[in-house]
Design an enzyme around this catalytic site. Sequence first.
Site, short mmCIF file in Angstrom:
data_model
loop_
_atom_site.label_atom_id
_atom_site.label_comp_id
_atom_site.label_asym_id
_atom_site.label_seq_id
_atom_site.Cartn_x
_atom_site.Cartn_y
_atom_site.Cartn_z
N ARG A 37 -24.01 -16.18 -18.25
CA ARG A 37 -24.44 -16.14 -17.00
C ARG A 37 -25.63 -16.97 -16.80
O ARG A 37 -26.14 -17.31 -15.90
CB ARG A 37 -24.70 -14.91 -16.27
CG ARG A 37 -23.24 -14.03 -16.14
CD ARG A 37 -22.08 -14.66 -15.24
NE ARG A 37 -20.99 -13.87 -15.23
CZ ARG A 37 -20.01 -14.10 -14.57
NH1 ARG A 37 -19.70 -15.30 -14.09
NH2 ARG A 37 -18.69 -13.25 -14.72
N HIS A 69 -16.33 -18.43 -26.79
CA HIS A 69 -16.18 -18.76 -25.15
C HIS A 69 -17.36 -19.49 -24.89
O HIS A 69 -18.48 -19.01 -25.00
CB HIS A 69 -15.78 -17.79 -24.71
CG HIS A 69 -15.07 -17.97 -23.16
ND1 HIS A 69 -15.57 -18.87 -22.23
CD2 HIS A 69 -13.67 -17.58 -22.63
CE1 HIS A 69 -14.59 -19.00 -21.36
NE2 HIS A 69 -13.69 -18.44 -21.52
N TYR A 72 -19.89 -19.59 -18.38
CA TYR A 72 -19.09 -19.86 -16.86
C TYR A 72 -19.62 -20.49 -16.13
O TYR A 72 -18.98 -21.00 -14.98
CB TYR A 72 -18.77 -18.28 -16.27
CG TYR A 72 -17.84 -17.26 -17.09
CD1 TYR A 72 -16.83 -17.62 -17.67
CD2 TYR A 72 -18.42 -15.76 -17.32
CE1 TYR A 72 -15.91 -16.67 -18.46
CE2 TYR A 72 -17.71 -14.83 -17.95
CZ TYR A 72 -16.42 -15.29 -18.25
OH TYR A 72 -15.60 -14.45 -19.25
N HIS A 109 -13.05 -23.29 -19.53
CA HIS A 109 -12.50 -23.34 -18.54
C HIS A 109 -12.63 -24.84 -18.12
O HIS A 109 -13.87 -25.25 -18.11
CB HIS A 109 -12.96 -22.57 -17.59
CG HIS A 109 -12.75 -20.87 -17.70
ND1 HIS A 109 -13.20 -20.20 -16.98
CD2 HIS A 109 -12.19 -20.39 -18.76
CE1 HIS A 109 -12.96 -19.12 -17.15
NE2 HIS A 109 -12.39 -19.01 -18.43
N GLU A 145 -8.52 -23.89 -21.77
CA GLU A 145 -7.92 -22.64 -21.22
C GLU A 145 -7.17 -23.05 -19.92
O GLU A 145 -7.70 -23.51 -18.88
CB GLU A 145 -8.97 -21.52 -21.17
CG GLU A 145 -8.40 -20.40 -20.54
CD GLU A 145 -9.40 -19.19 -20.43
OE1 GLU A 145 -9.14 -18.08 -19.69
OE2 GLU A 145 -10.63 -19.11 -20.98
N ASP A 179 -3.85 -18.30 -21.19
CA ASP A 179 -4.21 -16.77 -20.82
C ASP A 179 -3.08 -16.45 -19.96
O ASP A 179 -2.55 -16.94 -19.08
CB ASP A 179 -5.66 -16.79 -19.81
CG ASP A 179 -5.90 -15.71 -19.48
OD1 ASP A 179 -4.93 -14.79 -18.65
OD2 ASP A 179 -7.14 -15.19 -19.54
N HIS A 182 -3.57 -15.74 -16.03
CA HIS A 182 -3.81 -17.18 -15.46
C HIS A 182 -2.34 -17.84 -15.17
O HIS A 182 -2.23 -18.32 -14.13
CB HIS A 182 -4.75 -17.94 -16.60
CG HIS A 182 -6.03 -17.37 -16.39
ND1 HIS A 182 -7.30 -18.10 -17.04
CD2 HIS A 182 -6.69 -16.27 -15.79
CE1 HIS A 182 -8.16 -17.18 -16.88
NE2 HIS A 182 -8.12 -16.30 -16.29
N HIS A 216 -5.28 -15.57 -24.46
CA HIS A 216 -5.87 -14.44 -24.19
C HIS A 216 -4.88 -13.61 -23.33
O HIS A 216 -3.85 -14.04 -22.57
CB HIS A 216 -6.74 -14.64 -22.87
CG HIS A 216 -8.13 -15.54 -23.42
ND1 HIS A 216 -8.83 -16.22 -22.53
CD2 HIS A 216 -8.66 -15.59 -24.56
CE1 HIS A 216 -10.08 -16.71 -23.23
NE2 HIS A 216 -9.67 -16.16 -24.33
N ASP A 229 -7.55 -14.71 -10.03
CA ASP A 229 -7.47 -14.35 -11.40
C ASP A 229 -8.21 -13.12 -11.43
O ASP A 229 -9.46 -12.64 -11.20
CB ASP A 229 -8.74 -15.38 -12.02
CG ASP A 229 -9.21 -15.12 -13.35
OD1 ASP A 229 -8.59 -14.21 -13.90
OD2 ASP A 229 -10.02 -15.63 -13.96
N HIS A 231 -7.57 -9.73 -13.90
CA HIS A 231 -7.05 -9.35 -15.12
C HIS A 231 -6.54 -7.83 -15.04
O HIS A 231 -7.44 -6.96 -14.24
CB HIS A 231 -8.04 -9.38 -16.09
CG HIS A 231 -8.16 -10.80 -16.71
ND1 HIS A 231 -8.68 -11.06 -17.84
CD2 HIS A 231 -7.73 -11.92 -16.13
CE1 HIS A 231 -8.97 -12.39 -17.90
NE2 HIS A 231 -8.21 -12.98 -16.72
N GLU A 261 -8.77 -9.58 -22.93
CA GLU A 261 -9.86 -9.72 -21.82
C GLU A 261 -9.60 -8.61 -20.83
O GLU A 261 -9.92 -9.00 -19.77
CB GLU A 261 -10.09 -11.06 -21.28
CG GLU A 261 -10.55 -12.18 -22.29
CD GLU A 261 -10.73 -13.42 -21.81
OE1 GLU A 261 -11.57 -14.16 -22.20
OE2 GLU A 261 -10.07 -13.81 -20.67
#
Length: 282
Positions: A37, A69, A72, A109, A145, A179, A182, A216, A229, A231, A261
Amino acid sequence: MFYVGFHSSIAGGFEQAALKAHELDATAFALFTKNQRQWTANPITTEQASLFKKTCASLGYGKNQILPHDSYLINLGNPDPVKRQKSLEAFLDEMHRVATLGLDTLNFHPGSAVDNSDRQSCLKLIAQSLDEVLEQEPSVSPILETTAGQGSTVGSTFEEIAKILEYCKHRDRVGICIDTCHIFAAGYDIRNPEAFANTMEQFSAILGFDKLKGMHLNDAKLDLGSHIDRHASLGEGFIGLDCFSFILKDQRFSQIPLILETPDSSRYADEISLLKSYSPGV
C-alpha cells in the site's frame, strides 16, 4: 509436480515468507517485496537478500515455486503522464527488488483506464510501460494477472491480455497468471468439466499455455459474471470445489506456483492439504 502454497507474509524479514510456507507444508508461496500500500521502501540489503536465498535453498524452494507480487498502487496504463511515470518508476523498482532476492518473476495487475479513458490506449500504455521496464531489468519477467473487470480495470478478457502482448515488443518475456475468482467474475465458467474445458480451450487458443507462469486459486463470493473481485475460501463460494480438483489433475498447471489468496489465513493449512489430496503429484 504441482506446487501449492499461499501468499505469505514478510513480517520480520523476507526469509519469514519461506519459513511460514514451510510450516504449513506448502510447496510454493507468494510474497510482496515491500508494503503493497506504499509507493516506496528501503532498499533490500545484501544481508537480507542473502538470508532469504539461503532460507529458500535450505527449505527446497526454487524460484519457479515463488511468485512475487507488486504494489496495488501501480497503474501502468494511467493516461496521466505524471502519474504513469510514478507507476513506471515504482514498477521498475519492484523488478529490481525481485532480482535482488534472486527471483525472476513479478506478478502484477495490468492497470485501469482511469476516468473511462480509451481502453485500447490503456492497453497500449501498459505494453509500452512493460517494454521500458524490460529494457532496464533483463533478469525478471512481468506476469500479467487476469482481472475481474471491476470498474475501469482492463485485462478481464483473454483478448485484452492478448492485445497487451501484441503491442509489447518484448512479449516473449511476459507471462500470465490466471486468478480463478477473477476469471469467474469476468464471465468464464469453470464449475463443471465441460465449462472448465471450454474456458481453458479459449485460453489455449488466444494466449497459449506456454504463457501460463502462475495461478491464484480462490473461490468467488459472487456469481458468474459479477465483475466484482471478492475472494472466498475454497468450496464456500459460487465456483465450488470441482474446479480446483480439475486443476490439480491437469498437467498443464504443473511446474508453476498455485497460490491461495483466500480470505481466511487460518484455513490455509487445510486448503493446502485439500489441494494436495486431488493429485498424487504434489
